[in-house]
Design a protein around this motif. Structure first.
Motif, mmCIF file in Angstrom:
data_model
loop_
_atom_site.group_PDB
_atom_site.id
_atom_site.type_symbol
_atom_site.label_atom_id
_atom_site.label_comp_id
_atom_site.label_asym_id
_atom_site.label_seq_id
_atom_site.Cartn_x
_atom_site.Cartn_y
_atom_site.Cartn_z
ATOM 1 N N PHE A 134 0.830 -1.200 0.000
ATOM 2 C CA PHE A 134 0.000 0.000 0.000
ATOM 3 C C PHE A 134 0.870 1.258 0.000
ATOM 4 C CE2 PHE A 134 -3.647 2.519 0.532
ATOM 5 C CZ PHE A 134 -3.365 3.488 1.486
ATOM 6 N N GLY A 135 1.945 1.262 0.776
ATOM 7 C CA GLY A 135 2.834 2.420 0.827
ATOM 8 C C GLY A 135 3.441 2.743 -0.528
ATOM 9 N N SER A 136 3.783 1.705 -1.282
ATOM 10 C CA SER A 136 4.335 1.921 -2.619
ATOM 11 C C SER A 136 3.302 2.538 -3.543
ATOM 12 C CB SER A 136 4.822 0.600 -3.214
ATOM 13 O OG SER A 136 5.872 0.080 -2.438
ATOM 14 N N TRP A 137 2.033 2.126 -3.404
ATOM 15 C CA TRP A 137 0.968 2.706 -4.230
ATOM 16 C C TRP A 137 0.764 4.183 -3.904
ATOM 17 C CZ3 TRP A 137 -0.311 0.780 -8.565
ATOM 18 C CH2 TRP A 137 -0.326 -0.598 -8.773
ATOM 19 N N VAL A 138 0.862 4.540 -2.631
ATOM 20 C CA VAL A 138 0.710 5.940 -2.221
ATOM 21 C C VAL A 138 1.822 6.790 -2.843
ATOM 22 C CG1 VAL A 138 0.789 7.522 -0.231
ATOM 23 C CG2 VAL A 138 -0.551 5.410 -0.101
ATOM 24 N N ILE A 139 3.050 6.300 -2.791
ATOM 25 C CA ILE A 139 4.181 7.025 -3.379
ATOM 26 C C ILE A 139 3.985 7.179 -4.883
ATOM 27 C CG2 ILE A 139 6.657 6.880 -3.876
ATOM 28 C CD1 ILE A 139 6.945 5.613 -1.063
ATOM 29 N N LEU A 140 3.556 6.118 -5.562
ATOM 30 C CA LEU A 140 3.313 6.201 -7.005
ATOM 31 C C LEU A 140 2.210 7.209 -7.328
ATOM 32 C CD1 LEU A 140 3.540 2.447 -8.046
ATOM 33 C CD2 LEU A 140 5.123 4.274 -8.665
ATOM 34 N N ALA A 141 1.161 7.255 -6.509
ATOM 35 C CA ALA A 141 0.071 8.209 -6.731
ATOM 36 C C ALA A 141 0.564 9.646 -6.548
ATOM 37 C CB ALA A 141 -1.083 7.912 -5.783
ATOM 38 N N CYS A 142 1.429 9.873 -5.539
ATOM 39 C CA CYS A 142 1.992 11.215 -5.311
ATOM 40 C C CYS A 142 2.869 11.650 -6.480
ATOM 41 C CB CYS A 142 2.783 11.249 -4.008
ATOM 42 S SG CYS A 142 1.735 11.145 -2.541
ATOM 43 N N VAL A 143 3.699 10.749 -6.977
ATOM 44 C CA VAL A 143 4.566 11.064 -8.114
ATOM 45 C C VAL A 143 3.711 11.368 -9.341
ATOM 46 C CG1 VAL A 143 6.283 10.100 -9.710
ATOM 47 C CG2 VAL A 143 6.564 9.803 -7.259
ATOM 48 N N ALA A 144 2.665 10.574 -9.572
ATOM 49 C CA ALA A 144 1.775 10.815 -10.711
ATOM 50 C C ALA A 144 1.067 12.154 -10.557
ATOM 51 C CB ALA A 144 0.757 9.682 -10.838
ATOM 52 N N GLY A 145 0.678 12.517 -9.325
ATOM 53 C CA GLY A 145 0.034 13.799 -9.078
ATOM 54 C C GLY A 145 0.963 14.967 -9.361
ATOM 55 N N VAL A 146 2.228 14.872 -8.954
ATOM 56 C CA VAL A 146 3.202 15.933 -9.215
ATOM 57 C C VAL A 146 3.423 16.091 -10.719
ATOM 58 C CG1 VAL A 146 5.643 16.560 -8.937
ATOM 59 C CG2 VAL A 146 4.335 15.730 -6.972
ATOM 60 N N ILE A 147 3.515 14.975 -11.428
ATOM 61 C CA ILE A 147 3.701 15.034 -12.886
ATOM 62 C C ILE A 147 2.478 15.670 -13.542
ATOM 63 C CG2 ILE A 147 3.934 13.633 -14.977
ATOM 64 C CD1 ILE A 147 5.697 11.724 -13.307
ATOM 65 N N ALA A 148 1.279 15.284 -13.096
ATOM 66 C CA ALA A 148 0.047 15.849 -13.660
ATOM 67 C C ALA A 148 -0.037 17.351 -13.384
ATOM 68 C CB ALA A 148 -1.164 15.130 -13.093
ATOM 69 N N LEU A 149 0.355 17.773 -12.179
ATOM 70 C CA LEU A 149 0.348 19.195 -11.843
ATOM 71 C C LEU A 149 1.328 19.971 -12.710
ATOM 72 C CD1 LEU A 149 -0.773 21.375 -9.924
ATOM 73 C CD2 LEU A 149 1.089 20.811 -8.357
ATOM 74 N N TYR A 150 2.512 19.399 -12.967
ATOM 75 C CA TYR A 150 3.512 20.047 -13.826
ATOM 76 C C TYR A 150 2.984 20.190 -15.245
ATOM 77 C CZ TYR A 150 7.711 20.711 -16.598
ATOM 78 O OH TYR A 150 8.632 21.189 -17.494
ATOM 79 N N VAL A 151 2.372 19.121 -15.763
ATOM 80 C CA VAL A 151 1.833 19.164 -17.132
ATOM 81 C C VAL A 151 0.711 20.194 -17.205
ATOM 82 C CG1 VAL A 151 0.562 17.813 -18.859
ATOM 83 C CG2 VAL A 151 2.535 16.808 -17.712
ATOM 84 N N TYR A 152 -0.162 20.235 -16.215
ATOM 85 C CA TYR A 152 -1.265 21.198 -16.197
ATOM 86 C C TYR A 152 -0.760 22.639 -16.154
ATOM 87 C CZ TYR A 152 -5.386 23.709 -14.593
ATOM 88 O OH TYR A 152 -6.403 24.608 -14.453
ATOM 89 N N SER A 153 0.212 22.904 -15.266
ATOM 90 C CA SER A 153 0.725 24.273 -15.165
ATOM 91 C C SER A 153 1.471 24.693 -16.421
ATOM 92 C CB SER A 153 1.608 24.444 -13.934
ATOM 93 O OG SER A 153 2.777 23.651 -14.063
ATOM 94 N N THR A 154 2.163 23.780 -17.068
ATOM 95 C CA THR A 154 2.868 24.079 -18.311
ATOM 96 C C THR A 154 1.862 24.345 -19.426
ATOM 97 O OG1 THR A 154 4.654 22.607 -17.634
ATOM 98 C CG2 THR A 154 4.618 23.254 -19.922
ATOM 99 N N ALA A 155 0.765 23.622 -19.466
ATOM 100 C CA ALA A 155 -0.242 23.801 -20.510
ATOM 101 C C ALA A 155 -0.988 25.125 -20.322
ATOM 102 C CB ALA A 155 -1.222 22.645 -20.486
ATOM 103 N N MET A 156 -1.171 25.565 -19.117
ATOM 104 C CA MET A 156 -1.893 26.815 -18.842
ATOM 105 C C MET A 156 -1.056 28.049 -19.217
ATOM 106 S SD MET A 156 -4.804 25.871 -18.016
ATOM 107 C CE MET A 156 -5.671 27.241 -17.332
ATOM 108 N N ARG A 157 0.258 27.956 -19.115
ATOM 109 C CA ARG A 157 1.142 29.075 -19.445
ATOM 110 C C ARG A 157 1.310 29.241 -20.931
ATOM 111 N NH1 ARG A 157 6.101 28.165 -15.316
ATOM 112 N NH2 ARG A 157 4.906 28.386 -13.409
ATOM 113 N N GLY A 158 1.370 28.164 -21.629
ATOM 114 C CA GLY A 158 1.751 28.239 -23.026
ATOM 115 C C GLY A 158 0.673 28.162 -23.985
#
Length: 158
Positions: A134-158
């Protein structure tokens, strides 16, 4: 050669054990099983002409065979007597290998004669296998969330 091995194995089995089973292996060799003594002998063609590779091993609980403990090459011309003597020597070596260890060094537990501590089912540590915790799944979800946030913020600027 396999017919000759089968005949020799039949004679040899009668000399060694009263109760035995003789059967052919896929490789062309012959196996003699002595269930009552929990040992087996295998006769197979050796590299040289008219030579036989003799191997001996134990029969484990449930009827499965352990790998060969001893082996020797014997000329077929030597006869059944020499072959039987070689088999007896190999069987004695196999029996000596299977003898219980000294107390304190892998000796059998009380209540389970002839069994070491490692052979008991309960003494093996339970492994989780290759499942993701379960702990590994939580870490993977956090990493996926950070990547999604980066992609979203990059798409909003450009």
């Amino acid at each position: 050669m396999s017919v000759q091995l089968r005949d020799i194995a039949g004679e040899l089995a009668a000399v060694l054990w009263r109760e035995h089973t003789v059967y052919r292996e896929r490789s062309g060799g012959v196996v003699i099983r002595g269930e009552h003594v929990r040992r087996w002998i295998s006769l197979a063609p050796a590299g040289g002409r008219d030579e036989v590779l003799v191997r001996a091993g134990r029969i484990l609980d449930g009827g499965t065979t352990a790998p060969a403990r001893s082996e020797a090459v014997v000329p077929l011309a030597a006869g059944t007597g020499v072959l039987a003597a070689t088999c007896r020597r190999l069987l004695a070596e196999t029996a000596a290998d299977a003898a219980p260890a000294a107390p304190g060094r892998g000796a059998p537990e009380r209540g389970a004669p002839g069994r070491s501590k490692r052979s008991r089912k309960g003494s093996r540590p339970k492994s989780r296998g290759k499942h993701t915790s379960f702990g590994s799944w939580v870490i993977l979800a956090c990493v996926a969330g950070v990547i999604a946030l980066y992609v979203y913020s990059t798409a909003m600027r450009g």
